[in-house]
Design a protein around this motif. Structure first.
Motif, PDB file in Angstrom:
ATOM      1  N   ALA A  47       0.827  -1.210   0.000  1.00 19.24           N
ATOM      2  CA  ALA A  47       0.000   0.000   0.000  1.00 19.24           C
ATOM      3  C   ALA A  47       0.861   1.260   0.000  1.00 19.24           C
ATOM      4  O   ALA A  47       0.543   2.253  -0.683  1.00 19.24           O
ATOM      5  CB  ALA A  47      -0.934  -0.006   1.209  1.00 19.24           C
TER       6      ALA A  47
ATOM      7  N   HIS B 228       1.928   1.933  -3.455  1.00 23.03           N
ATOM      8  CA  HIS B 228       0.869   2.551  -4.257  1.00 23.03           C
ATOM      9  C   HIS B 228       0.730   4.034  -3.920  1.00 23.03           C
ATOM     10  O   HIS B 228       0.488   4.861  -4.814  1.00 23.03           O
ATOM     11  CB  HIS B 228      -0.451   1.816  -4.021  1.00 23.03           C
ATOM     12  CG  HIS B 228      -0.452   0.419  -4.551  1.00 23.03           C
ATOM     13  ND1 HIS B 228      -1.396  -0.522  -4.193  1.00 23.03           N
ATOM     14  CD2 HIS B 228       0.391  -0.210  -5.429  1.00 23.03           C
ATOM     15  CE1 HIS B 228      -1.146  -1.661  -4.827  1.00 23.03           C
ATOM     16  NE2 HIS B 228      -0.067  -1.486  -5.584  1.00 23.03           N
ATOM     17  N   ARG B 229       0.890   4.378  -2.664  1.00 19.05           N
ATOM     18  CA  ARG B 229       0.840   5.792  -2.280  1.00 19.05           C
ATOM     19  C   ARG B 229       2.057   6.554  -2.812  1.00 19.05           C
ATOM     20  O   ARG B 229       1.933   7.675  -3.328  1.00 19.05           O
ATOM     21  CB  ARG B 229       0.785   5.915  -0.753  1.00 19.05           C
ATOM     22  CG  ARG B 229      -0.496   5.445  -0.103  1.00 19.05           C
ATOM     23  CD  ARG B 229      -1.672   6.284  -0.502  1.00 19.05           C
ATOM     24  NE  ARG B 229      -2.827   6.073   0.372  1.00 19.05           N
ATOM     25  CZ  ARG B 229      -4.074   6.350   0.028  1.00 19.05           C
ATOM     26  NH1 ARG B 229      -4.333   6.842  -1.174  1.00 19.05           N
ATOM     27  NH2 ARG B 229      -5.067   6.144   0.862  1.00 19.05           N
TER      28      ARG B 229
ATOM     29  N   GLU C 173       2.103   7.856  -6.448  1.00 20.55           N
ATOM     30  CA  GLU C 173       1.202   8.937  -6.869  1.00 20.55           C
ATOM     31  C   GLU C 173       2.018  10.128  -7.369  1.00 20.55           C
ATOM     32  O   GLU C 173       2.943  10.580  -6.711  1.00 20.55           O
ATOM     33  CB  GLU C 173       0.301   9.354  -5.708  1.00 20.55           C
ATOM     34  CG  GLU C 173      -0.669   8.263  -5.273  1.00 20.55           C
ATOM     35  CD  GLU C 173      -1.468   8.640  -4.035  1.00 20.55           C
ATOM     36  OE1 GLU C 173      -1.242   9.752  -3.500  1.00 20.55           O
ATOM     37  OE2 GLU C 173      -2.291   7.816  -3.587  1.00 20.55           O
TER      38      GLU C 173
ATOM     39  N   TYR D  96      -2.522  -3.771   4.424  1.00 18.87           N
ATOM     40  CA  TYR D  96      -2.713  -2.912   3.255  1.00 18.87           C
ATOM     41  C   TYR D  96      -3.692  -1.783   3.588  1.00 18.87           C
ATOM     42  O   TYR D  96      -3.420  -0.606   3.336  1.00 18.87           O
ATOM     43  CB  TYR D  96      -3.226  -3.736   2.073  1.00 18.87           C
ATOM     44  CG  TYR D  96      -3.346  -2.936   0.804  1.00 18.87           C
ATOM     45  CD1 TYR D  96      -2.289  -2.855  -0.095  1.00 18.87           C
ATOM     46  CD2 TYR D  96      -4.503  -2.232   0.509  1.00 18.87           C
ATOM     47  CE1 TYR D  96      -2.390  -2.096  -1.258  1.00 18.87           C
ATOM     48  CE2 TYR D  96      -4.609  -1.468  -0.647  1.00 18.87           C
ATOM     49  CZ  TYR D  96      -3.553  -1.404  -1.525  1.00 18.87           C
ATOM     50  OH  TYR D  96      -3.647  -0.635  -2.673  1.00 18.87           O
ATOM     51  N   GLU D  97      -4.841  -2.153   4.179  1.00 20.76           N
ATOM     52  CA  GLU D  97      -5.900  -1.164   4.396  1.00 20.76           C
ATOM     53  C   GLU D  97      -5.568  -0.179   5.516  1.00 20.76           C
ATOM     54  O   GLU D  97      -6.188   0.890   5.597  1.00 20.76           O
ATOM     55  CB  GLU D  97      -7.222  -1.864   4.669  1.00 20.76           C
ATOM     56  CG  GLU D  97      -7.719  -2.660   3.459  1.00 20.76           C
ATOM     57  CD  GLU D  97      -9.219  -2.660   3.353  1.00 20.76           C
ATOM     58  OE1 GLU D  97      -9.751  -1.679   2.784  1.00 20.76           O
ATOM     59  OE2 GLU D  97      -9.844  -3.614   3.834  1.00 20.76           O
TER      60      GLU D  97
ATOM     61  N   VAL E 103      -3.010   1.470   5.443  1.00 21.23           N
ATOM     62  CA  VAL E 103      -2.338   2.538   4.691  1.00 21.23           C
ATOM     63  C   VAL E 103      -3.226   3.067   3.567  1.00 21.23           C
ATOM     64  O   VAL E 103      -3.315   4.281   3.352  1.00 21.23           O
ATOM     65  CB  VAL E 103      -1.008   2.024   4.105  1.00 21.23           C
ATOM     66  CG1 VAL E 103      -0.309   3.107   3.284  1.00 21.23           C
ATOM     67  CG2 VAL E 103      -0.097   1.524   5.214  1.00 21.23           C
ATOM     68  N   ARG E 104      -3.891   2.168   2.858  1.00 17.97           N
ATOM     69  CA  ARG E 104      -4.765   2.564   1.753  1.00 17.97           C
ATOM     70  C   ARG E 104      -6.022   1.689   1.767  1.00 17.97           C
ATOM     71  O   ARG E 104      -5.991   0.561   1.289  1.00 17.97           O
ATOM     72  CB  ARG E 104      -4.050   2.409   0.403  1.00 17.97           C
ATOM     73  CG  ARG E 104      -4.925   2.826  -0.768  1.00 17.97           C
ATOM     74  CD  ARG E 104      -4.392   2.470  -2.135  1.00 17.97           C
ATOM     75  NE  ARG E 104      -5.433   2.717  -3.115  1.00 17.97           N
ATOM     76  CZ  ARG E 104      -6.321   1.807  -3.521  1.00 17.97           C
ATOM     77  NH1 ARG E 104      -6.261   0.563  -3.069  1.00 17.97           N
ATOM     78  NH2 ARG E 104      -7.261   2.131  -4.383  1.00 17.97           N
TER      79      ARG E 104
END
Length: 321
Positions: free
Chosen positions: A126, A129-130, A133, A251-252, A254-255
């Motif tokens: 996660a 993925h952040r 950006e 994961y969740e 963080v995102r």
């Protein structure tokens, strides 16, 4: 990581002459992975990884991979930063092949991840993925769902050689995936190969990720599905729901996943298993003689396909309500 291309002392010295890394002190091949040739390099300036890009890697994709690695390393994500030569180039040539040198990333991968490792790894994915950006470059997933039928067309005989009747079963899977593949999910920079051997830990905590040479712009939930297949199956082929719950919880934290992403996880995990079955099936019969490499068994992912086929909602047992 693997070694297909040998490099002589003279070739190494000529390559390093273009960098400010000092003289070589140690140099040895790394016999893991399947795609490129990799070497552990120690110089007067420190420890590095030299990667020689082989036939599977499209040279046109290298700027994306290497600039992404540089972006992540300079935006707070623990990954190996590629080294520029004295002229500012990240890509050089050795033996007529493109190559790059990246900094050495400390940490250890784990062969048998625990649920705690899975939670840490989920948070690490996660965070990737952040961190991606805002990265200005894009690359399509050339090993995504649209490519699978064409890939399998040349591998049907190989599938039958592994297990009689497997070709027909895989064709049915491909038809199902083509009809049900989700569209319009949140997307961005994805690792697309977030396996335990590409993830490092220090003291039980996530400390970084390596091997971004399948990275692409793809649905984040597909990247999660790739990782669930890689981290949450036991050696006997069973799916570890506790490990999946921990991975998704990490994961969740963080995102958070959107509802549509959670709902898509079963078909995405089935498709992610198909992707790695197909590339392993290709590599199983295509590894050059004499290469310092261990091709990975395609039947491992054939068994994962069977699990997703028989229990399509299994991965949802690990997803938060």
């Amino acid at each position: 990581m693997a070694v297909y291309t040998d490099i002589t002392d003279d070739e190494l010295a000529e390559l390093l002459a273009g960098y400010d890394l000092g003289a070589p002190l140690a140099f040895k091949g790394i016999a893991e992975g399947v795609s490129n040739s990799n070497f552990l390099l120690e110089t007067e300036a420190g420890r590095y990884i030299l990667t020689v890009y082989e036939a599977r890697t499209n040279p046109d994709d290298l700027p994306y991979f290497l600039e992404l690695m540089r972006w992540l390393a300079t935006h707070g994500y623990p990954s190996a930063e590629p080294m520029a030569d004295r002229e500012g180039r990240l890509i050089r040539q050795v033996r007529g092949k493109p190559c790059a040198i990246a900094g050495f990333l400390n940490g250890l991968s784990v062969r048998r991840p625990t649920a705690a490792h899975c939670r840490e790894a989920g948070g690490g994915l996660a965070a990737l993925h952040r961190a991606g950006e805002g990265f200005p470059m894009t690359r399509a997933n050339d090993l995504g769902q649209a490519a699978w039928a064409g890939m399998f067309a040349g591998l049907e005989a190989a599938a039958e050689g592994l297990k009689p009747g497997l070709a027909q079963t895989v064709r049915a899977d491909l038809d199902m995936l083509a009809g049900r593949w989700p569209r319009g999910l949140p997307s961005g920079v994805c690792h697309a190969d977030f396996f335990p051997d590409n993830v490092f830990f220090t003291g039980g905590r996530f400390s970084g990720a390596i091997d971004f040479y399948f990275a692409c712009n793809e649905a984040f939930a597909y990247d999660v599905a790739v990782a669930l297949n890689a981290w949450c199956f036991e050696p006997d082929g069973s799916f570890n729901i506790t490990a999946a719950r921990q991975f998704l919880a990490g994961y969740e934290a963080v995102r958070p996943l959107e509802g549509a992403e959670r709902a898509a996880l079963p078909v995405l995990a089935h498709g992610a298993a198909m992707r790695f079955f197909l590339t392993r099936l290709h590599d199983w019969g295509a590894t050059p003689a004499g290469a310092l490499v261990r091709p990975k068994d395609p039947l491992e992912y054939e068994r994962k396909l069977a699990v997703h086929r028989s229990s399509p909602d299994l991965v949802l047992f690990g997803a938060p309500a």
